[in-house]
Write a protein that holds these residues in place. Structure first.
Motif, PDB file in Angstrom:
ATOM      1  N   SER A   1      14.593 -25.784   1.272  1.00 21.52           N
ATOM      2  CA  SER A   1      14.967 -24.276   1.520  1.00 21.52           C
ATOM      3  C   SER A   1      13.744 -23.451   2.174  1.00 21.52           C
ATOM      4  CB  SER A   1      15.062 -23.606  -0.061  1.00 21.52           C
ATOM      5  OG  SER A   1      14.163 -23.736  -0.414  1.00 21.52           O
ATOM      6  N   GLY A  23      22.139 -10.539  -5.027  1.00 19.10           N
ATOM      7  CA  GLY A  23      22.774 -11.654  -4.766  1.00 19.10           C
ATOM      8  C   GLY A  23      21.916 -12.918  -4.359  1.00 19.10           C
ATOM      9  N   LEU A  24      20.611 -12.376  -3.863  1.00  9.91           N
ATOM     10  CA  LEU A  24      19.607 -13.484  -3.519  1.00  9.91           C
ATOM     11  C   LEU A  24      19.184 -14.072  -4.813  1.00  9.91           C
ATOM     12  CD1 LEU A  24      18.099 -14.984  -1.616  1.00  9.91           C
ATOM     13  CD2 LEU A  24      16.405 -13.254  -1.669  1.00  9.91           C
ATOM     14  N   CYS A  65      20.647 -14.241  -7.699  1.00  6.01           N
ATOM     15  CA  CYS A  65      21.909 -15.358  -8.157  1.00  6.01           C
ATOM     16  C   CYS A  65      21.834 -16.531  -7.491  1.00  6.01           C
ATOM     17  CB  CYS A  65      23.446 -14.647  -7.979  1.00  6.01           C
ATOM     18  SG  CYS A  65      23.442 -13.344  -9.050  1.00  6.01           S
ATOM     19  N   GLU A  66      21.758 -16.542  -5.993  1.00  4.90           N
ATOM     20  CA  GLU A  66      21.571 -17.923  -5.301  1.00  4.90           C
ATOM     21  C   GLU A  66      20.375 -18.686  -5.736  1.00  4.90           C
ATOM     22  OE1 GLU A  66      21.820 -17.371  -0.963  1.00  4.90           O
ATOM     23  OE2 GLU A  66      22.941 -15.680  -1.063  1.00  4.90           O
TER      24      GLU A  66
END
Length: 134
Positions: A2, A51-52, A54-55
Motif C-alpha cells: 500500500s 472513509g479512509l 475505515c479502509e
C-alpha cells in the motif's frame, strides 16, 4: 504494497475524538466537534477521512436503522445495542456469539464472511425514566 499515507492533522483529530467516545457518533456530530477545534474543516473532509480510517481498519462504520451511519473506534468483534426511545448506540458487553455464523451457514450455499448484530430495546436511562413516570 500500500502507498505511504501522509500524516494528517484532521485525520489524527478525528481518530482522537472517536477514541474518546463510546457513544458511536455520526459524521455530523464529529463534524460539529471538529469545527470547534478546526474552524475551516469541511464536512467533505470529515467524510473523506472517516472513509479512509475505515479502509485502514482503524475505525468501523455502523449502518444503523435510522439510515445514519455511526462510527466506532473499537474494531474488535463486538455487538451493539440501539435504544428505540432515544436512539443511542452503545457497545453491548457479552460472551461471544460467533456460533451464529456457523448456524447461519448450515442452510446457505454461499460463504458468510462476517455479521453485525444490533440488539434493540430501551437503554437504562430511558427505562428508569419510564419507571419514574408510572
Amino acid at each position: 504494497m500500500s502507498p505511504i499515507l501522509k500524516k494528517s492533522k484532521q485525520r489524527d483529530a478525528i481518530l482522537s475524538f472517536l477514541e474518546s467516545r463510546t457513544d458511536h457518533p455520526s459524521a455530523d456530530v464529529i463534524y460539529m466537534h471538529m469545527r470547534k477545534i478546526m474552524p475551516n474543516i469541511s464536512l467533505g473532509t470529515v467524510y473523506r477521512n472517516l472513509g479512509l480510517l475505515c479502509e485502514l481498519g482503524q475505525i468501523t462504520k455502523l449502518p444503523c436503522d435510522d439510515k445514519i451511519d455511526r462510527y466506532d473506534c473499537r474494531v474488535t468483534p463486538h455487538n451493539h445495542f440501539i435504544c428505540d426511545q432515544c436512539g443511542c448506540v452503545m457497545d453491548l458487553e457479552m460472551d461471544s456469539i460467533d456460533y451464529i455464523k456457523e448456524t447461519a451457514s448450515e442452510n446457505f450455499g454461499g460463504q458468510i464472511s462476517s455479521y453485525h448484530v444490533f440488539f434493540h430495546g430501551m437503554c437504562e436511562n430511558c427505562f428508569n425514566e419510564s419507571l419514574d413516570e408510572e
